[in-house]
Design a protein around this motif. Sequence first.
Motif, PDB file in Angstrom:
ATOM      1  N   GLN A 223      -5.493 -29.540  30.027  1.00  0.00           N
ATOM      2  CA  GLN A 223      -5.337 -30.225  31.306  1.00  0.00           C
ATOM      3  C   GLN A 223      -6.131 -31.532  31.398  1.00  0.00           C
ATOM      4  O   GLN A 223      -5.705 -32.462  32.085  1.00  0.00           O
ATOM      5  CB  GLN A 223      -5.737 -29.277  32.440  1.00  0.00           C
ATOM      6  CG  GLN A 223      -4.760 -28.110  32.577  1.00  0.00           C
ATOM      7  CD  GLN A 223      -5.190 -27.110  33.625  1.00  0.00           C
ATOM      8  OE1 GLN A 223      -5.029 -27.333  34.823  1.00  0.00           O
ATOM      9  NE2 GLN A 223      -5.738 -25.987  33.179  1.00  0.00           N
ATOM     10  N   LEU A 224      -7.251 -31.614  30.697  1.00  0.00           N
ATOM     11  CA  LEU A 224      -8.025 -32.851  30.709  1.00  0.00           C
ATOM     12  C   LEU A 224      -7.490 -33.882  29.727  1.00  0.00           C
ATOM     13  O   LEU A 224      -7.548 -35.090  29.987  1.00  0.00           O
ATOM     14  CB  LEU A 224      -9.493 -32.561  30.377  1.00  0.00           C
ATOM     15  CG  LEU A 224     -10.362 -31.931  31.460  1.00  0.00           C
ATOM     16  CD1 LEU A 224     -11.791 -31.787  30.956  1.00  0.00           C
ATOM     17  CD2 LEU A 224     -10.338 -32.745  32.744  1.00  0.00           C
ATOM     18  N   GLY A 225      -6.984 -33.423  28.581  1.00  0.00           N
ATOM     19  CA  GLY A 225      -6.652 -34.350  27.515  1.00  0.00           C
ATOM     20  C   GLY A 225      -7.902 -34.699  26.731  1.00  0.00           C
ATOM     21  O   GLY A 225      -9.027 -34.465  27.190  1.00  0.00           O
ATOM     22  N   PRO A 226      -7.743 -35.273  25.541  1.00  0.00           N
ATOM     23  CA  PRO A 226      -8.886 -35.466  24.646  1.00  0.00           C
ATOM     24  C   PRO A 226      -9.961 -36.390  25.190  1.00  0.00           C
ATOM     25  O   PRO A 226     -11.156 -36.124  25.035  1.00  0.00           O
ATOM     26  CB  PRO A 226      -8.259 -36.027  23.371  1.00  0.00           C
ATOM     27  CG  PRO A 226      -6.915 -36.531  23.780  1.00  0.00           C
ATOM     28  CD  PRO A 226      -6.470 -35.655  24.898  1.00  0.00           C
ATOM     29  N   GLU A 227      -9.589 -37.505  25.838  1.00  0.00           N
ATOM     30  CA  GLU A 227     -10.595 -38.459  26.296  1.00  0.00           C
ATOM     31  C   GLU A 227     -11.423 -37.894  27.440  1.00  0.00           C
ATOM     32  O   GLU A 227     -12.666 -37.971  27.421  1.00  0.00           O
ATOM     33  CB  GLU A 227      -9.922 -39.772  26.715  1.00  0.00           C
ATOM     34  CG  GLU A 227      -9.312 -40.549  25.556  1.00  0.00           C
ATOM     35  CD  GLU A 227      -8.738 -41.872  26.005  1.00  0.00           C
ATOM     36  OE1 GLU A 227      -8.907 -42.239  27.194  1.00  0.00           O
ATOM     37  OE2 GLU A 227      -8.126 -42.558  25.168  1.00  0.00           O
ATOM     38  N   ARG A 228     -10.770 -37.333  28.437  1.00  0.00           N
ATOM     39  CA  ARG A 228     -11.515 -36.786  29.568  1.00  0.00           C
ATOM     40  C   ARG A 228     -12.294 -35.540  29.161  1.00  0.00           C
ATOM     41  O   ARG A 228     -13.361 -35.262  29.725  1.00  0.00           O
ATOM     42  CB  ARG A 228     -10.571 -36.475  30.734  1.00  0.00           C
ATOM     43  CG  ARG A 228     -10.112 -37.703  31.498  1.00  0.00           C
ATOM     44  CD  ARG A 228      -9.427 -37.324  32.800  1.00  0.00           C
ATOM     45  NE  ARG A 228      -8.213 -36.545  32.551  1.00  0.00           N
ATOM     46  CZ  ARG A 228      -7.516 -35.928  33.497  1.00  0.00           C
ATOM     47  NH1 ARG A 228      -7.920 -35.982  34.767  1.00  0.00           N
ATOM     48  NH2 ARG A 228      -6.425 -35.260  33.199  1.00  0.00           N
ATOM     49  N   PHE A 229     -11.784 -34.787  28.187  1.00  0.00           N
ATOM     50  CA  PHE A 229     -12.523 -33.618  27.720  1.00  0.00           C
ATOM     51  C   PHE A 229     -13.830 -34.041  27.062  1.00  0.00           C
ATOM     52  O   PHE A 229     -14.885 -33.432  27.298  1.00  0.00           O
ATOM     53  CB  PHE A 229     -11.686 -32.788  26.753  1.00  0.00           C
ATOM     54  CG  PHE A 229     -12.380 -31.535  26.277  1.00  0.00           C
ATOM     55  CD1 PHE A 229     -12.685 -30.514  27.164  1.00  0.00           C
ATOM     56  CD2 PHE A 229     -12.744 -31.386  24.953  1.00  0.00           C
ATOM     57  CE1 PHE A 229     -13.341 -29.365  26.737  1.00  0.00           C
ATOM     58  CE2 PHE A 229     -13.396 -30.239  24.519  1.00  0.00           C
ATOM     59  CZ  PHE A 229     -13.695 -29.237  25.410  1.00  0.00           C
ATOM     60  N   GLU A 230     -13.796 -35.085  26.246  1.00  0.00           N
ATOM     61  CA  GLU A 230     -15.030 -35.570  25.628  1.00  0.00           C
ATOM     62  C   GLU A 230     -15.980 -36.126  26.684  1.00  0.00           C
ATOM     63  O   GLU A 230     -17.209 -35.971  26.571  1.00  0.00           O
ATOM     64  CB  GLU A 230     -14.712 -36.633  24.574  1.00  0.00           C
ATOM     65  CG  GLU A 230     -14.075 -36.063  23.302  1.00  0.00           C
ATOM     66  CD  GLU A 230     -14.923 -34.986  22.644  1.00  0.00           C
ATOM     67  OE1 GLU A 230     -16.173 -35.170  22.581  1.00  0.00           O
ATOM     68  OE2 GLU A 230     -14.367 -33.977  22.187  1.00  0.00           O
ATOM     69  N   GLU A 231     -15.426 -36.765  27.717  1.00  0.00           N
ATOM     70  CA  GLU A 231     -16.267 -37.236  28.817  1.00  0.00           C
ATOM     71  C   GLU A 231     -16.951 -36.065  29.515  1.00  0.00           C
ATOM     72  O   GLU A 231     -18.145 -36.121  29.843  1.00  0.00           O
ATOM     73  CB  GLU A 231     -15.420 -38.019  29.827  1.00  0.00           C
ATOM     74  CG  GLU A 231     -16.207 -38.500  31.038  1.00  0.00           C
ATOM     75  CD  GLU A 231     -15.327 -39.145  32.091  1.00  0.00           C
ATOM     76  OE1 GLU A 231     -15.795 -39.325  33.234  1.00  0.00           O
ATOM     77  OE2 GLU A 231     -14.150 -39.461  31.770  1.00  0.00           O
ATOM     78  N   PHE A 232     -16.183 -34.997  29.711  1.00  0.00           N
ATOM     79  CA  PHE A 232     -16.741 -33.801  30.342  1.00  0.00           C
ATOM     80  C   PHE A 232     -17.852 -33.204  29.493  1.00  0.00           C
ATOM     81  O   PHE A 232     -18.927 -32.852  30.004  1.00  0.00           O
ATOM     82  CB  PHE A 232     -15.647 -32.768  30.575  1.00  0.00           C
ATOM     83  CG  PHE A 232     -16.182 -31.404  30.924  1.00  0.00           C
ATOM     84  CD1 PHE A 232     -16.793 -31.178  32.145  1.00  0.00           C
ATOM     85  CD2 PHE A 232     -16.086 -30.355  30.023  1.00  0.00           C
ATOM     86  CE1 PHE A 232     -17.315 -29.933  32.467  1.00  0.00           C
ATOM     87  CE2 PHE A 232     -16.596 -29.104  30.340  1.00  0.00           C
ATOM     88  CZ  PHE A 232     -17.210 -28.899  31.567  1.00  0.00           C
ATOM     89  N   LEU A 233     -17.621 -33.075  28.184  1.00  0.00           N
ATOM     90  CA  LEU A 233     -18.658 -32.529  27.306  1.00  0.00           C
ATOM     91  C   LEU A 233     -19.914 -33.399  27.330  1.00  0.00           C
ATOM     92  O   LEU A 233     -21.037 -32.882  27.291  1.00  0.00           O
ATOM     93  CB  LEU A 233     -18.133 -32.413  25.878  1.00  0.00           C
ATOM     94  CG  LEU A 233     -17.144 -31.290  25.571  1.00  0.00           C
ATOM     95  CD1 LEU A 233     -16.737 -31.339  24.101  1.00  0.00           C
ATOM     96  CD2 LEU A 233     -17.731 -29.927  25.907  1.00  0.00           C
ATOM     97  N   GLY A 234     -19.723 -34.717  27.391  1.00  0.00           N
ATOM     98  CA  GLY A 234     -20.864 -35.611  27.459  1.00  0.00           C
ATOM     99  C   GLY A 234     -21.670 -35.397  28.729  1.00  0.00           C
ATOM    100  O   GLY A 234     -22.911 -35.403  28.693  1.00  0.00           O
ATOM    101  N   TYR A 235     -20.966 -35.195  29.839  1.00  0.00           N
ATOM    102  CA  TYR A 235     -21.658 -34.934  31.105  1.00  0.00           C
ATOM    103  C   TYR A 235     -22.434 -33.613  31.019  1.00  0.00           C
ATOM    104  O   TYR A 235     -23.599 -33.536  31.432  1.00  0.00           O
ATOM    105  CB  TYR A 235     -20.655 -34.876  32.257  1.00  0.00           C
ATOM    106  CG  TYR A 235     -21.303 -34.598  33.598  1.00  0.00           C
ATOM    107  CD1 TYR A 235     -21.802 -35.641  34.367  1.00  0.00           C
ATOM    108  CD2 TYR A 235     -21.445 -33.294  34.076  1.00  0.00           C
ATOM    109  CE1 TYR A 235     -22.418 -35.403  35.581  1.00  0.00           C
ATOM    110  CE2 TYR A 235     -22.069 -33.044  35.291  1.00  0.00           C
ATOM    111  CZ  TYR A 235     -22.549 -34.106  36.043  1.00  0.00           C
ATOM    112  OH  TYR A 235     -23.167 -33.857  37.236  1.00  0.00           O
ATOM    113  N   ALA A 236     -21.776 -32.581  30.486  1.00  0.00           N
ATOM    114  CA  ALA A 236     -22.435 -31.275  30.375  1.00  0.00           C
ATOM    115  C   ALA A 236     -23.658 -31.361  29.466  1.00  0.00           C
ATOM    116  O   ALA A 236     -24.716 -30.782  29.768  1.00  0.00           O
ATOM    117  CB  ALA A 236     -21.452 -30.235  29.846  1.00  0.00           C
TER     118      ALA A 236
END
Length: 260
Positions: A223-236
């Motif tokens: 649902q996030l896609g690769p770019e937003r997923f990496e952004e999410f992991l970076g935030y976490a």
Amino acid sequence: MTDATRRHGDYTGLAQDYDRFRPGYALSPLKALLALLDKPVADVDAADVGAGTGIWTRILAGQGLRSLTAVEPNDDMRRVGRDSSAGLSIEWRAGQGEATGLTDGSRDLVTMASSFHWVDYDAGMSEFRRILRPGGRFAALWNPRLIEASPIQVDIENHLSQLCPGMKRVSSGRSGLTDHLTDRLAATPGFSDVVYMEARDVMTRTPEEYLGAWRSVNDVQVQLGPERFEEFLGYAAERIRGCAMIETVYLTRLWTVRRD
């Protein structure tokens, strides 16, 4: 498979992280489940369907069952599961909830751990009735996090919601299918005696383990896609920076129903 082409329910490429970082399940619901069967544990033939990499399967294998078959449709997950279960008495085979490939009336116990939400309910329950012996039991279980017990994890989940408003957590054990599962199981032809049980486990995880578990999650990546997923992991990663360990409360939630 690349992140751009990842589909719901396809764990190809995620198996190593899944096996390494996904948590296990509380043992007490399993002990209670086995006590509900009408025969000694040493006489029980079981199948774990949608076994993934065998996290729950290996817990089952430690209970002294007569036989145990792991059924998993994904080649990558099944390969890792077979490797991780080397030396245990587990037969691995390809199959899925709607078509296990097991023979009629051959099992006393059929389980699906963190996978029943991927199965067509009616087709799956019909298949489980076919392969279960009379008096045998089907059990569906999940191990969701009790995130409200951790302010940091609540904040990370809120950020996830901001990145993808309206995200539907397909695999959550505290939403969707589980909302009305007790009633639905009770109304399923050929089954009776629905039992629900729940246990809590507190686990401490390193930052690597915490982030690794996120990397194994299919529905968020889709649902996030690769770019937003990496952004999410970076935030976490930034949010847990400086934490030697992250304490997480897990719920093992188990529903079981008896084949008539």
